[in-house]
Design an enzyme around this catalytic site. Structure first.
Site, PDB file in Angstrom:
ATOM      1  N   GLY A  57      78.837  -0.394   1.086  1.00  0.00           N
ATOM      2  CA  GLY A  57      78.460  -0.208   2.484  1.00  0.00           C
ATOM      3  C   GLY A  57      79.457   0.672   3.215  1.00  0.00           C
ATOM      4  CB  SER A  58      79.882   1.088   6.898  1.00  0.00           C
ATOM      5  OG  SER A  58      78.501   0.956   7.079  1.00  0.00           O
ATOM      6  CB  ILE A  59      84.277  -0.328   3.464  1.00  0.00           C
ATOM      7  CG1 ILE A  59      83.647  -0.252   2.056  1.00  0.00           C
ATOM      8  CG2 ILE A  59      84.067  -1.713   4.070  1.00  0.00           C
ATOM      9  CD1 ILE A  59      84.546  -0.772   0.982  1.00  0.00           C
TER      10      ILE A  59
ATOM     11  CE  LYS B 192      78.910   4.355   7.908  1.00  0.00           C
ATOM     12  NZ  LYS B 192      78.334   3.468   8.924  1.00  0.00           N
TER      13      LYS B 192
END
Lengths: 698, 390
Positions: A389-391, A393
């Site tokens: 997931g977004s980690i 980014k």
């Protein structure tokens, strides 16, 4: 008559002379033969005598111990005592009985098994040896004449009266049991007399009286002992038993390294990885024996040395705490939404020092549905890969800068993007215009999408609704190369026999998939890789390899004291990411804002912490197939570090397959914040303690 | 011989005796270094020799006439002792390796056959001497009578010894008997036919044993089977069981490895079983090499020579003393030749000690008794000479 007399007188000297001549001849023959044997063949005989056989005996040494970062014993050796008997050649039954009787005063041998194994024959032999003369008299000399020695012995045993056997006392039974074990020994071959339940006292008594017990020896074997129980045990690994010996599939490997077949070796985990250090050096004794089996020389060729000790980077006290946190949070999440979170079985956390790569704790908890219990599964941090997931980014933004598709401070309007032939793509809500900081703070998907689109060669902004996007598949390689600089998708280099690198999806001609990749919804990564990634950002772009080992110590002189350092593990920088420091600083700041500023995705849990944390939350869409039915789930993840300006601890957390439900329990943030809290509490505690101790000393 | 010197000091005999005792103690001491047995053999051997010297001294109180008169009683006592041994219970005579040859008394063991060697020789010497007094002129008839007497005297103890059974010792008796028969002056015709008869019989028996060892073993019974093994070892050492050849192999190897000069004291390398008794010569060979061993053989030769000359010179004064010398010489000769020959591999393995050197109370004491008798003969010979030259 006179003639006869003369003849007679001459007779004796004549005969004597003849006889003496014969004697002379006989003695000449002796001397001649003596010459043949000694002078002619003497050398050959001497060579025969000098022909010796050399045997080398290897004596195992205890394995090295393992300590945690605070020098607390994590893996210890528990001695197992054993009493052995090695008879000399031609040892008589009486001598064995003598040894057995003495031994019986030092060790007990009265277990049910021991006593049940005594046969009538054993008893008869015992009584025979005790009353040899009486027993032999029961067979008359006439009978004996007819018998061979063994038949005679047999008959003597048979004639021992029943009463004598019944009259054997309990103490004597013990002697018989011991003698029975002694009788099993072949000459010059050690036989274990007792090795189960030998108490330290028995061992000491026998060891003290070895000179009275010819052939008896008191030796120690050892077993691994784990003072912390199951904590961290999965990662410590295990060793083979003496029966298992070296693993059959790598027999050649071990044999060429001087192992014997029944050696105990590490078969998993750190025991396997650091086998070379832990094994120690066996004592090698060379026995030189003559042809007749007489030992003429005993030489220690190699001095034995017990295995070296490992000092780990892991703090077992902290590890226990982290295990507790992860377990409690997993439980809490499961009990808050029992149905929605029915697929939530694991929670994994890795805590490391971002600058040195020291693993401070590695925890995994797995719910065992069958037994309704939670088990340690630390290894999953290195084995199980999930969509993070977004980690990720932070890596996406840096990839954007480096590839030149965005510039620092770049603003994109966060609105749903619709590409023809692809599901529409958006953030969790339309966030409006966001710059790079805000994109990280509020976790803008759309910002990342534009980076991906641009890297794919699609430069239109805003992207025209429902049009087709240009896409150069080379962008896959470019993007993954950037990610790999952070450790995402490659080996972290941890000192462990096995680590997974995650699963890389197909590099398809579909910009939508690269856009998924950019927000951590495509390739899978291990928790350890995530921890290395966040550490790389925290450590100003230097990717260090994580490690469990802090140093290897020489065997200590005493049990209490550690030996000198044999080897220290230095921080190993694997690479530095390409991006400039000022670009990295922007991501760091974005991470700080995500944890500390208004509307940061992690502020709810980290906003009020005084240890200045930074990090990134993540929620990845995932799915579970059960009986062909697909259920959408989410992986809740979190990476972070603290303190922001001088990071000393970094962590990654993932709780895969949580249900999609309103007011979902923020298991990732709960675990993450509690880990950091605990870390700094423990640190403070230790500092205070140290001050106290110093004050006391003063 | 100077007049001042007492007749009781026989320089040559004393000299030889001292040399033998020295060799014996050195060899036994060396054998002891192998640490196969826990006993202190040297100390015990010294005790035996000391007791032996006392016996020699004591025997000097009797002159040859008294010995002559006592011989029959001594002989009968010896035979009775052997007979008693056979019927003794195991507590008094414990069989060793299947043979009941020893009285096992608390503290020490006694082998009567060793002593009866001396008593038998004593009595045969007396018988021959008496016979010669009676029949000054020998005829075939008288010779035959003497032969029968000698054979009968020998047969009694031999039968009892065979019953133990102890084949080796019995053979010693037969050899000594044969020697005395030859030296007793019995006509060659009789001796010749006797030799032909015995060798024919012996040849057939030996041939039978070698050709059919298993059958031979069956015939002698299981407890005597080892005798057959020993004879077989003699003829064909390679084919024998390890058990039968083990001791010999060790002794032979030890002896051979001494080479020309030996290994010196305390540096034995081969642990030979019974090194201090039957295989003491291998210890000498290993310790002192060819030179030392040959010297020991020469020493025996000197002693034999001394006995022969003494016997020859004594003949005209006292045939009894003379035959005593010949008898003792025969005993010594067969022991030395058999024992050394066994160590060298030219004689079969029998449990026969090397007299004067092997460790062992019975053999030392009985030899000392023999020496005591001889010493008395030598003393009387000196006295006779003294008369002559006065």
């Amino acid at each position: 008559m006179g003639n006869k007399k003369r003849r007679k007188k001459a007779q004796l000297p004549f005969r004597i002379n003849i006889l003496f001549f014969v004697v002379f001849l006989m003695f000449s023959v002796l001397v001649l033969q003596l010459g043949v044997v000694q002078i002619l063949n003497g050398e050959a005989f001497q060579e025969e005598i000098d022909r010796t056989i050399q045997d080398t005996t290897k004596i195992p040494v205890p394995r090295g111990k393992i300590y945690d970062s605070n020098h607390r014993v994590v893996v210890d050796n528990k001695p197992l005592y054993s009493i052995t008997y090695t008879p000399a050649k031609g040892t008589q039954a009486e001598e064995k009985l003598d040894v057995a009787e003495k031994l019986a005063t030092f060790i007990s041998m009265d277990s049910e098994d021991d006593l049940a194994g005594i046969t009538d024959r054993n008893k008869q032999e015992y009584v025979y040896l005790k009353t040899k003369e009486d027993a032999e008299e029961r067979v008359t000399p006439e009978e004996k004449k007819e018998l061979s020695n063994s038949e005679f012995y047999q008959l003597v045993l048979e004639r021992i009266p029943e009463e004598d056997l019944k009259g054997i006392s309990k103490e004597e039974y013990e002697v018989i049991a011991i003698k029975k074990e002694l009788d099993k020994a072949y000459s010059l071959t050690p036989q274990i007399v007792k090795n189960e339940d030998v108490t330290a006292e028995e061992y000491a008594k026998v060891a003290e009286h070895l000179d009275e017990l010819p052939g008896v020896n008191a030796t120690t074997d050892w077993d691994r002992d784990y003072p912390y129980g199951y904590t961290f045990k999965n990662l410590l690994g295990s060793i083979t038993s003496q029966e298992q010996g070296i693993p059959a599939d790598s027999e050649a490997y071990y044999m060429t390294r001087g192992y014997s077949r029944n050696d105990r070796v590490g078969k998993s985990g750190l025991e396997e990885y650091y086998e070379e250090s832990l094994r120690g050096r066996k004592e090698q004794i060379q026995y030189t024996t003559t042809k007749s089996g007489r030992v003429i020389d005993t030489k220690t060729i190699v001095e034995g040395q017990r295995g070296k000790d490992l000092v780990l980077t892991v703090d077992l006290e902290f590890q226990e705490e982290v295990d507790k946190i992860v377990r409690e949070e997993l439980k809490a999440a499961r009990s808050k939404h029992p149905h929605a979170n029915r697929y939530l079985k694991d929670a994994i956390a890795v805590v490391m020092n971002p600058k040195t790569g020291d693993i401070l704790a590695m925890s995994g908890q797995t719910y065992d549905e069958k037994n309704d219990e939670y088990n340690n599964s630390e290894y999953k941090a290195m084995q199980d890969a999930h969509r993070p997931g977004s980690i990720v980014k932070g890596a996406t933004v840096l990839a954007g800068y480096e590839s030149g598709v965005i510039t620092p401070g770049q603003v994109f309007n966060d609105r749903t993007i619709n590409i023809a032939g692809t599901p529409s793509k958006s953030s969790y809500s339309n966030l409006g215009p966001v710059n790079d900081y805000e994109a990280l703070r509020r976790s803008s998907n759309v910002y990342m999408f534009y980076i991906a689109l641009k890297m794919g060669g699609e430069n239109r902004y805003p992207f025209p609704n429902e049009s087709k996007a240009a896409f150069d598949t080379a962008a896959w390689q470019q993007m993954r190369n950037y990610f790999q600089q952070f450790g995402l998708g490659v080996k972290t280099g941890i000192d462990y026999p096995f680590e997974s690198t995650g699963y890389s999806g197909k590099s398809a001609r579909d910009p939508g998939l690269l856009m998924d990749f950019a927000i951590g919804q495509y390739d899978t990564f291990t928790t350890l890789q995530m921890a290395q990634y966040v550490s790389t950002i925290a450590n100003d772009g230097y990717r260090v390899s994580p490690h469990f080992l802090k140093e290897i110590r020489e065997p200590g002189v005493s049990d209490e004291k550690l030996g000198s350092i044999s080897k220290s593990v230095n921080t190993k920088v694997l690479n530095r990411i390409q991006m400039d420091q000022d670009l990295i600083a922007r991501v760091q700041e974005g991470f700080r804002q995500a944890f500390q500023e208004q509307r940061g995705t992690g502020t709810s849990h980290f906003g009020d912490k005084d240890y200045n944390p930074a990090g990134k939350t993540g929620t990845a869409e995932d799915e579970v197939y059960e009986n062909g039915v697909k259920t959408d789930v989410e992986n809740l993840s979190l990476v972070g570090y603290a303190p922001f300006d001088d990071p000393e601890v970094a962590f990654a957390v993932i709780a895969p397959k949580t249900g999609i439900v309103k007011n979902q329990y923020s298991i990732n943030k709960e675990i993450g914040s509690r880990i950091l809290d605990t870390y700094f509490d423990l640190k403070e505690e230790r500092v205070e303690k140290e001050i106290e101790e110093n004050e006391e000393e003063n | 011989m100077s007049k001042k010197q007492s007749f009781y000091i026989q320089n040559d005999l004393i000299m030889l005796f001292i040399l033998f005792v020295s060799v014996s103690l050195l060899a036994v001491y060396n054998a002891q270094q192998l640490e196969q047995y826990e006993d202190n053999f040297v100390l015990k051997q010294i005790v035996w020799f000391t007791v032996g010297i006392c016996i020699v001294a004591a025997l000097q109180y009797f002159d040859l006439d008294q010995m002559y008169k006592a011989s029959v009683y001594v002989y009968v006592f010896g035979v009775l002792l052997l007979a008693f041994l056979l019927v003794s219970p195991a507590s008094l005579a414990e069989p060793v390796n299947g043979a009941k040859s020893w009285f096992t008394l608390p503290g020490f063991s006694l082998q009567p056959a060793e002593f009866t060697k001396m008593s038998t020789v004593l009595y045969i010497a007396a018988i021959i001497s008496r016979h010669k007094d009676k029949f000054v002129v020998s005829t075939i008839k008288s010779d035959l009578l003497l032969l029968i007497k000698i054979l009968a005297i020998t047969a009694l103890p031999v039968a009892l010894i065979m019953g133990q059974p102890d084949f080796g010792t019995a053979m010693v008796y037969l050899f000594v008997c044969g020697m005395l028969v030859i030296l007793s002056g019995i006509s060659w015709k009789i001796i010749g036919s006797l030799i032909v008869g015995i060798s024919a019989f012996g040849g057939v028996v030996l041939g039978f044993i070698v050709r059919f060892p298993d059958l031979a073993k069956e015939m002698v019974g299981s407890s005597n089977a080892y005798q057959i093994d020993r004879i077989m070892t003699w003829f064909n050492p390679d084919q024998q069981t390890a058990d039968a050849t083990f001791n010999f192999d060790r002794a032979h190897m030890a002896l051979g490895s001494g080479q020309l000069f030996g290994k010196g004291m305390g540096s034995l390398q081969v642990a030979t079983p019974e090194a201090q008794t039957d295989f003491i010569f291998s210890v000498i060979g290993e310790s002192f090499g060819f030179i030392g061993s040959a010297l020991v053989i020469f020493l025996y030769f000197m002693l034999l020579y001394k006995l022969v000359t003494l016997g020859l010179n004594m003949f005209k004064h006292s045939p009894f003393g003379s035959y005593l010398c010949f008898g003792f010489m025969s005993i010594l000769l067969i022991h030395v030749f058999q024992n050394v020959g066994m160590n060298l591999g030219i004689m079969p393995i029998t449990g026969i000690p090397l007299l004067l050197i092997s460790y062992g109370g019975s053999s030392v004491l009985s030899t000392m008794i023999g020496l005591g008798l001889i010493y008395r003969v030598a003393v009387e010979h000196s006295i006779q000479n003294d008369y002559l030259f006065k």
